[in-house]
Design a protein around this motif. Sequence first.
Motif, PDB file in Angstrom:
ATOM      1  N   ARG A   2       0.827  -1.213   0.000  1.00 26.50           N
ATOM      2  CA  ARG A   2       0.000   0.000   0.000  1.00 26.50           C
ATOM      3  C   ARG A   2       0.860   1.262   0.000  1.00 26.50           C
ATOM      4  N   LEU A   3       2.003   1.193   0.636  1.00 27.15           N
ATOM      5  CA  LEU A   3       2.863   2.362   0.770  1.00 27.15           C
ATOM      6  C   LEU A   3       4.118   2.245  -0.093  1.00 27.15           C
ATOM      7  N   SER A   4       3.990   1.521  -1.187  1.00 29.61           N
ATOM      8  CA  SER A   4       5.120   1.376  -2.102  1.00 29.61           C
ATOM      9  C   SER A   4       5.203   2.582  -3.034  1.00 29.61           C
ATOM     10  N   GLY A   5       6.329   2.694  -3.738  1.00 31.73           N
ATOM     11  CA  GLY A   5       6.511   3.791  -4.688  1.00 31.73           C
ATOM     12  C   GLY A   5       6.843   5.093  -3.995  1.00 31.73           C
ATOM     13  N   ASP A   6       6.753   6.171  -4.758  1.00 29.12           N
ATOM     14  CA  ASP A   6       7.012   7.500  -4.205  1.00 29.12           C
ATOM     15  C   ASP A   6       5.893   7.886  -3.247  1.00 29.12           C
ATOM     16  N   LEU A   7       6.274   8.216  -2.028  1.00 32.46           N
ATOM     17  CA  LEU A   7       5.277   8.587  -1.023  1.00 32.46           C
ATOM     18  C   LEU A   7       5.015  10.086  -1.086  1.00 32.46           C
ATOM     19  N   PRO A   8       3.737  10.489  -1.041  1.00 27.69           N
ATOM     20  CA  PRO A   8       3.415  11.907  -1.178  1.00 27.69           C
ATOM     21  C   PRO A   8       3.744  12.702   0.083  1.00 27.69           C
ATOM     22  N   VAL A   9       4.180  13.924  -0.113  1.00 27.92           N
ATOM     23  CA  VAL A   9       4.326  14.899   0.967  1.00 27.92           C
ATOM     24  C   VAL A   9       3.290  15.989   0.713  1.00 27.92           C
ATOM     25  N   LEU A  10       2.481  16.269   1.701  1.00 35.46           N
ATOM     26  CA  LEU A  10       1.388  17.212   1.512  1.00 35.46           C
ATOM     27  C   LEU A  10       1.916  18.573   1.079  1.00 35.46           C
ATOM     28  N   ALA A  11       1.428  19.058  -0.052  1.00 30.46           N
ATOM     29  CA  ALA A  11       1.899  20.328  -0.624  1.00 30.46           C
ATOM     30  C   ALA A  11       1.036  21.491  -0.153  1.00 30.46           C
ATOM     31  N   LEU A  12       0.820  21.551   1.136  1.00 27.49           N
ATOM     32  CA  LEU A  12       0.043  22.644   1.728  1.00 27.49           C
ATOM     33  C   LEU A  12       1.027  23.674   2.280  1.00 27.49           C
ATOM     34  N   ILE A  13       1.045  24.841   1.663  1.00 25.33           N
ATOM     35  CA  ILE A  13       2.015  25.854   2.061  1.00 25.33           C
ATOM     36  C   ILE A  13       1.650  26.407   3.440  1.00 25.33           C
ATOM     37  N   PRO A  14       2.553  26.325   4.416  1.00 23.62           N
ATOM     38  CA  PRO A  14       2.259  26.892   5.742  1.00 23.62           C
ATOM     39  C   PRO A  14       2.398  28.408   5.726  1.00 23.62           C
ATOM     40  N   ASP A  15       1.942  29.033   6.793  1.00 16.17           N
ATOM     41  CA  ASP A  15       2.061  30.491   6.909  1.00 16.17           C
ATOM     42  C   ASP A  15       3.460  30.914   7.310  1.00 16.17           C
ATOM     43  N   HIS A  16       4.187  30.016   7.965  1.00 18.09           N
ATOM     44  CA  HIS A  16       5.539  30.312   8.429  1.00 18.09           C
ATOM     45  C   HIS A  16       6.491  29.231   7.940  1.00 18.09           C
ATOM     46  N   THR A  17       7.755  29.560   7.856  1.00 24.18           N
ATOM     47  CA  THR A  17       8.769  28.598   7.428  1.00 24.18           C
ATOM     48  C   THR A  17       8.847  27.436   8.411  1.00 24.18           C
ATOM     49  N   ARG A  18       8.866  26.228   7.878  1.00 27.21           N
ATOM     50  CA  ARG A  18       8.912  25.047   8.731  1.00 27.21           C
ATOM     51  C   ARG A  18      10.253  24.969   9.461  1.00 27.21           C
ATOM     52  N   PRO A  19      10.248  24.877  10.791  1.00 31.65           N
ATOM     53  CA  PRO A  19      11.508  24.732  11.536  1.00 31.65           C
ATOM     54  C   PRO A  19      12.197  23.419  11.193  1.00 31.65           C
ATOM     55  N   SER A  20      13.511  23.383  11.324  1.00 34.63           N
ATOM     56  CA  SER A  20      14.251  22.164  11.024  1.00 34.63           C
ATOM     57  C   SER A  20      13.939  21.052  12.017  1.00 34.63           C
ATOM     58  N   VAL A  21      13.574  21.444  13.230  1.00 37.03           N
ATOM     59  CA  VAL A  21      13.159  20.492  14.261  1.00 37.03           C
ATOM     60  C   VAL A  21      11.846  21.001  14.853  1.00 37.03           C
ATOM     61  N   PRO A  22      10.811  20.185  14.943  1.00 35.43           N
ATOM     62  CA  PRO A  22       9.524  20.662  15.450  1.00 35.43           C
ATOM     63  C   PRO A  22       9.584  21.061  16.919  1.00 35.43           C
ATOM     64  N   SER A  23       8.878  22.117  17.259  1.00 37.67           N
ATOM     65  CA  SER A  23       8.816  22.576  18.644  1.00 37.67           C
ATOM     66  C   SER A  23       7.617  21.995  19.376  1.00 37.67           C
ATOM     67  N   TYR A  24       6.632  21.523  18.629  1.00 39.83           N
ATOM     68  CA  TYR A  24       5.377  20.996  19.162  1.00 39.83           C
ATOM     69  C   TYR A  24       4.529  22.086  19.814  1.00 39.83           C
ATOM     70  N   ARG A  25       4.852  23.350  19.569  1.00 38.29           N
ATOM     71  CA  ARG A  25       3.975  24.414  20.047  1.00 38.29           C
ATOM     72  C   ARG A  25       2.698  24.392  19.221  1.00 38.29           C
ATOM     73  N   GLY A  26       1.571  24.492  19.896  1.00 37.90           N
ATOM     74  CA  GLY A  26       0.323  24.391  19.154  1.00 37.90           C
ATOM     75  C   GLY A  26      -0.844  25.032  19.864  1.00 37.90           C
ATOM     76  N   ASP A  27      -1.974  24.936  19.217  1.00 36.22           N
ATOM     77  CA  ASP A  27      -3.225  25.438  19.771  1.00 36.22           C
ATOM     78  C   ASP A  27      -4.346  24.624  19.146  1.00 36.22           C
ATOM     79  N   GLN A  28      -5.563  24.925  19.542  1.00 31.10           N
ATOM     80  CA  GLN A  28      -6.709  24.151  19.089  1.00 31.10           C
ATOM     81  C   GLN A  28      -7.919  25.053  18.977  1.00 31.10           C
TER      82      GLN A  28
END
Length: 496
Positions: free
Chosen positions: A231-257
């Motif tokens: 099921r997960l063979s071949g090229d795996l997709p990366v969601l092409a949803l542009i964020p509002d801010h540049t993605r950090p190299s390491v996630p901070s896990y700061r969030g809200d809901q």
Amino acid sequence: MFSNTPPWPLRLHLIGASIKVNYEPIPPAAPQAHYPLSFAQRRLWVVAQRESSAQPFNGLDVYRLEGILNPAALSSAFMTLLERHESLRTVFVMSGGEPVQRILEVSDTGFSISYEDISDLPDRETQLSRFMQQLQERPFVLSEGPLLRVSLLRQSSTQHMLLLSIHHIISDEWSMQIMVRELLSLYNAYSDGLSSPLSPLRIHYKDYSEWQRNTIGAGQFDTDRKYWLSRLSGDLPVLALIPDHTRPSVPSYRGDQLQFIIESTISSSFRTYLDSRGATLFMGLLTVVKTLLYRYTGQQDLIIGTPVAGREHPDLEDQIGYYLNTLALRSYPSGEDSFNTYLSQIKSVSLEGFAHQGYPFDHLVEELGVGADLSRNPLFDVAIILQNIDVNHGHSLHMHGISVTAEHPELHISKGDLRFQFVEQDGNISGSIEYNTDLYRKERIEDMIQHFSSVMKAVVEDPEIILRKISYTGLIDDQHIQQQYAGFTTDLNTEY
């Protein structure tokens, strides 16, 4: 604690699947100085070694107690829990260059309830919020323990706050439901001068981790393994949803809901529509979320994750430990497909995925060789959760002479880019979007909620509408938003 509403019912009935297995009991592991980690524990341990923040690993449950509390009975109840569940007195040490579990005696854990009297402090609620935040952010030392902390805050002679902080490597939400249920049962018995009403456990988490590795090694899950690798063979997709801010190299896990409620008429119509198609609410909500992501990005290959309890073996239902597993549900939307057609595809994908849920996600990630990008979760950026039972509320929380209320503190964390969380109560659908604030602005998520509702309304009105014609803004042309949101467009530039 793992989200703001307890996802206790992460069972197969969420998608209407029923999996029957021939019962073979999990055998107790031979006594030894230490035991292997489960696959899920190992991946969590590896991630914990490189993360400086405690936030993604610490859970927090909070309960308001009103009435005359018996502290001695409460303390005895917790000590019984530690004796009863080995996972609550487990630490993680190195042996031969590998992390292993070591089970401590209760007397060696260093566990005790922390008592704080805040009755004389000004603005007690503010002080309480600060205390909860500090407790949630305080890191655990996996090699030392204890990995469960309990704080009792006295607000008055008849008002207390009970705070339970625990590391995810020894617990999941199902486990917390078990812990609280057994805690109250023990407290009530001890308050009445009775002995423990709980039957002894036949196995513990170490037995599961040993059994899991033995069964995987013996090829007993080869059917599940082959399914996921295909099921997960071949090229795996990366969601092409542009964020509002540049993605950090390491996630901070700061969030809200942000919370939202679907109009009752739309909820009812959507449920009726799904029933007519032989689809469950989970399948329908997953299809709407994926349709929205497709309309944002034009991607014709999408993966969304969803957690499952990981307790399909009957021996695990009363266990405390980290059993949570994850499914990566992959589908292929097309602009020329109707919503009905896409729902049918999602229905098949869901049923197949849940039918093969036995294979450990974390082991699958290793076999696929993904996860090298430390800035995001492996395989998917978006997760969906449906919660339809809340067992730790109302009459189920019973302490002798005490009113118990579960609180849901705002912890401002996010374990991924986006998590769509839904709950159905009395026929009404409500939900929330948990989002990473390093990536997305609040206004963007507010728009996303409106867009989700618009998609659901559109498909209720016309389930045969083709995907590329579904407007999520209520406008004829959504392309001005698509250009802002999508990293590329492969299926959007079609005349409406």
